[in-house]
Design an enzyme around this catalytic site. Structure first.
Site, PDB file in Angstrom:
ATOM      1  N   GLY A 177      35.012   8.432  26.137  1.00 62.40           N
ATOM      2  CA  GLY A 177      35.188   9.185  24.913  1.00 62.40           C
ATOM      3  C   GLY A 177      36.529   9.881  24.810  1.00 62.40           C
ATOM      4  O   GLY A 177      37.356   9.557  23.974  1.00 62.40           O
ATOM      5  N   HIS A 214      33.526   9.271  32.758  1.00 62.48           N
ATOM      6  CA  HIS A 214      34.219  10.550  32.778  1.00 62.48           C
ATOM      7  C   HIS A 214      35.689  10.337  33.141  1.00 62.48           C
ATOM      8  O   HIS A 214      36.018   9.912  34.251  1.00 62.48           O
ATOM      9  CB  HIS A 214      33.612  11.559  33.744  1.00 62.48           C
ATOM     10  CG  HIS A 214      33.932  12.981  33.337  1.00 62.48           C
ATOM     11  ND1 HIS A 214      33.144  13.702  32.467  1.00 62.48           N
ATOM     12  CD2 HIS A 214      34.983  13.767  33.626  1.00 62.48           C
ATOM     13  CE1 HIS A 214      33.690  14.887  32.260  1.00 62.48           C
ATOM     14  NE2 HIS A 214      34.809  14.952  32.956  1.00 62.48           N
ATOM     15  N   ASP A 215      36.537  10.610  32.172  1.00 64.69           N
ATOM     16  CA  ASP A 215      37.998  10.525  32.327  1.00 64.69           C
ATOM     17  C   ASP A 215      38.500   9.114  32.621  1.00 64.69           C
ATOM     18  O   ASP A 215      39.635   8.940  33.096  1.00 64.69           O
ATOM     19  CB  ASP A 215      38.501  11.491  33.402  1.00 64.69           C
ATOM     20  CG  ASP A 215      38.413  12.944  32.959  1.00 64.69           C
ATOM     21  OD1 ASP A 215      38.343  13.179  31.737  1.00 64.69           O
ATOM     22  OD2 ASP A 215      38.407  13.841  33.820  1.00 64.69           O
ATOM     23  N   HIS A 265      26.464  13.196  23.489  1.00 62.42           N
ATOM     24  CA  HIS A 265      25.994  14.174  24.485  1.00 62.42           C
ATOM     25  C   HIS A 265      25.731  15.484  23.758  1.00 62.42           C
ATOM     26  O   HIS A 265      26.561  16.393  23.762  1.00 62.42           O
ATOM     27  CB  HIS A 265      27.042  14.353  25.576  1.00 62.42           C
ATOM     28  CG  HIS A 265      26.574  15.161  26.748  1.00 62.42           C
ATOM     29  ND1 HIS A 265      26.907  14.852  28.045  1.00 62.42           N
ATOM     30  CD2 HIS A 265      25.799  16.276  26.823  1.00 62.42           C
ATOM     31  CE1 HIS A 265      26.359  15.740  28.866  1.00 62.42           C
ATOM     32  NE2 HIS A 265      25.692  16.617  28.141  1.00 62.42           N
ATOM     33  N   GLU A 279      23.079  11.339  26.178  1.00 62.70           N
ATOM     34  CA  GLU A 279      23.238  12.053  27.438  1.00 62.70           C
ATOM     35  C   GLU A 279      22.838  13.513  27.251  1.00 62.70           C
ATOM     36  O   GLU A 279      22.949  14.050  26.150  1.00 62.70           O
ATOM     37  CB  GLU A 279      24.692  12.023  27.903  1.00 62.70           C
ATOM     38  CG  GLU A 279      25.274  10.649  28.089  1.00 62.70           C
ATOM     39  CD  GLU A 279      26.739  10.704  28.502  1.00 62.70           C
ATOM     40  OE1 GLU A 279      27.225   9.679  29.000  1.00 62.70           O
ATOM     41  OE2 GLU A 279      27.386  11.759  28.320  1.00 62.70           O
ATOM     42  N   ARG A 291      36.883  22.618  11.846  1.00 64.70           N
ATOM     43  CA  ARG A 291      37.306  22.932  10.477  1.00 64.70           C
ATOM     44  C   ARG A 291      36.118  23.190   9.551  1.00 64.70           C
ATOM     45  O   ARG A 291      36.243  23.842   8.530  1.00 64.70           O
ATOM     46  CB  ARG A 291      38.146  21.756   9.943  1.00 64.70           C
ATOM     47  CG  ARG A 291      38.713  21.942   8.547  1.00 64.70           C
ATOM     48  CD  ARG A 291      39.808  22.979   8.529  1.00 64.70           C
ATOM     49  NE  ARG A 291      40.358  23.127   7.191  1.00 64.70           N
ATOM     50  CZ  ARG A 291      41.454  22.490   6.757  1.00 64.70           C
ATOM     51  NH1 ARG A 291      42.094  21.650   7.576  1.00 64.70           N
ATOM     52  NH2 ARG A 291      41.909  22.678   5.539  1.00 64.70           N
ATOM     53  N   ASN A 317      31.880   7.136  23.440  1.00 69.11           N
ATOM     54  CA  ASN A 317      31.362   8.493  23.256  1.00 69.11           C
ATOM     55  C   ASN A 317      32.105   9.142  22.086  1.00 69.11           C
ATOM     56  O   ASN A 317      33.332   9.305  22.123  1.00 69.11           O
ATOM     57  CB  ASN A 317      31.569   9.301  24.543  1.00 69.11           C
ATOM     58  CG  ASN A 317      30.910  10.659  24.484  1.00 69.11           C
ATOM     59  OD1 ASN A 317      30.938  11.334  23.464  1.00 69.11           O
ATOM     60  ND2 ASN A 317      30.337  11.088  25.596  1.00 69.11           N
ATOM     61  N   THR A 374      32.853  20.553  30.164  1.00 67.80           N
ATOM     62  CA  THR A 374      32.389  19.170  30.167  1.00 67.80           C
ATOM     63  C   THR A 374      31.585  18.946  31.446  1.00 67.80           C
ATOM     64  O   THR A 374      31.601  19.796  32.343  1.00 67.80           O
ATOM     65  CB  THR A 374      33.579  18.191  30.084  1.00 67.80           C
ATOM     66  OG1 THR A 374      33.102  16.849  29.969  1.00 67.80           O
ATOM     67  CG2 THR A 374      34.474  18.309  31.308  1.00 67.80           C
TER      68      THR A 374
END
EC number: 2.6.99.2
Length: 247
Positions: free
Chosen positions: A223, A200-201, A43, A72, A18, A7, A109
């Site tokens: 990700g 996820h995580d 996503h 996603e 930036r 991801n 998230t």
């Protein structure tokens, strides 16, 4: 081998903080692909706080014929500004897979999955459209979810287990109960005819334990941890370390 889909949202977060074009999300994706990952995940959200529609289109071009492409998002979030909506992005880019996620603007998230018992009727026409486009359809679900037979009946092909609670339990040192819930969810989904993804995580620290508990795990989407770890060891090296865990 379980497919690793990287991801790249966090690359876009850095760029957008930036302005301009650096870090270059396409260069990052090329680096991950060259290192051996099997897919790229994005996503996009209507507020465009990281991945933008033009990123989705550009990544579709460089992944096509090389690796899987997974988009996603919330299929119920409508068009806003230059964001055309998830279904329209899928129609334009024809990704390998679309993972439907019930998230909203207020969420930092994704933090929960669909309730298939409640949501299946509203998902049915969207799944049909995505299947007609040629996309594999996956639904983001919590560990302990039910209703997998109904998901198969409307054309869903995969689920993605939300592994945030597993990662938290792993960090806190009491992982067995949540890991067992994930494994039971995977077994029931597979028995219904669905392939199982997870995300996820997940990190280098907790991925091996998770994979060992989920026979036939099809794909992991990673990700945040991977990009963070790559700051220290480099993108290609980090991707290869994940691939070694998945082997």
């Amino acid at each position: 081998m379980t497919l690793l889909s990287v991801n790249v949202n966090k690359i876009a977060v850095l760029r957008n903080s930036r302005g301009g074009t650096e870090p270059d999300i396409l260069r990052a994706a090329h680096t991950c692909i060259d290192a051996g990952c099997g897919g790229i995940t994005v996503h996009p959200r209507p507020d465009q706080r990281h991945i933008r529609p033009d990123d989705v289109r550009a990544l579709a071009a460089i992944t096509r014929g090389r690796v899987e492409y997974n988009i996603e998002g919330n299929p119920f979030a409508g068009a806003r500004g230059s964001y055309p909506g998830l279904i329209e992005l899928a129609r334009e880019t024809k990704p390998t897979q679309v993972t439907l996620v019930p998230d909203g603007d207020g969420q930092i998230t994704s933090d929960h999955g669909f309730d298939l018992t409640r949501d299946i009727d509203t998902l049915k026409p969207l799944v049909a459209v995505l299947r007609d486009i040629g996309c594999r359809v996956s639904l983001f679900v919590d560990s302990g979810a039910t209703g997998f037979e109904a998901a198969v009946a409307i054309g869903v092909q995969r689920i993605e287990i939300y592994t945030g609670p597993y990662a938290q339990a792993f960090e806190e040192g009491h992982v067995q109960e949540e890991l067992a819930r994930c494994a039971d969810t995977a077994r029931r989904a597979q028995h219904a005819g669905l392939a199982v993804n997870a995300g996820h995580d997940l990190s280098q620290a907790n991925l091996g334990t998770f994979k060992a508990a989920i026979p036939g795990l099809a794909e992991v989407s990673i990700g945040h941890a991977l990009i963070g770890e790559a700051l220290y060891e480099g993108m290609a090296t980090t991707v290869r370390k994940y691939l070694q865990i998945l082997r």
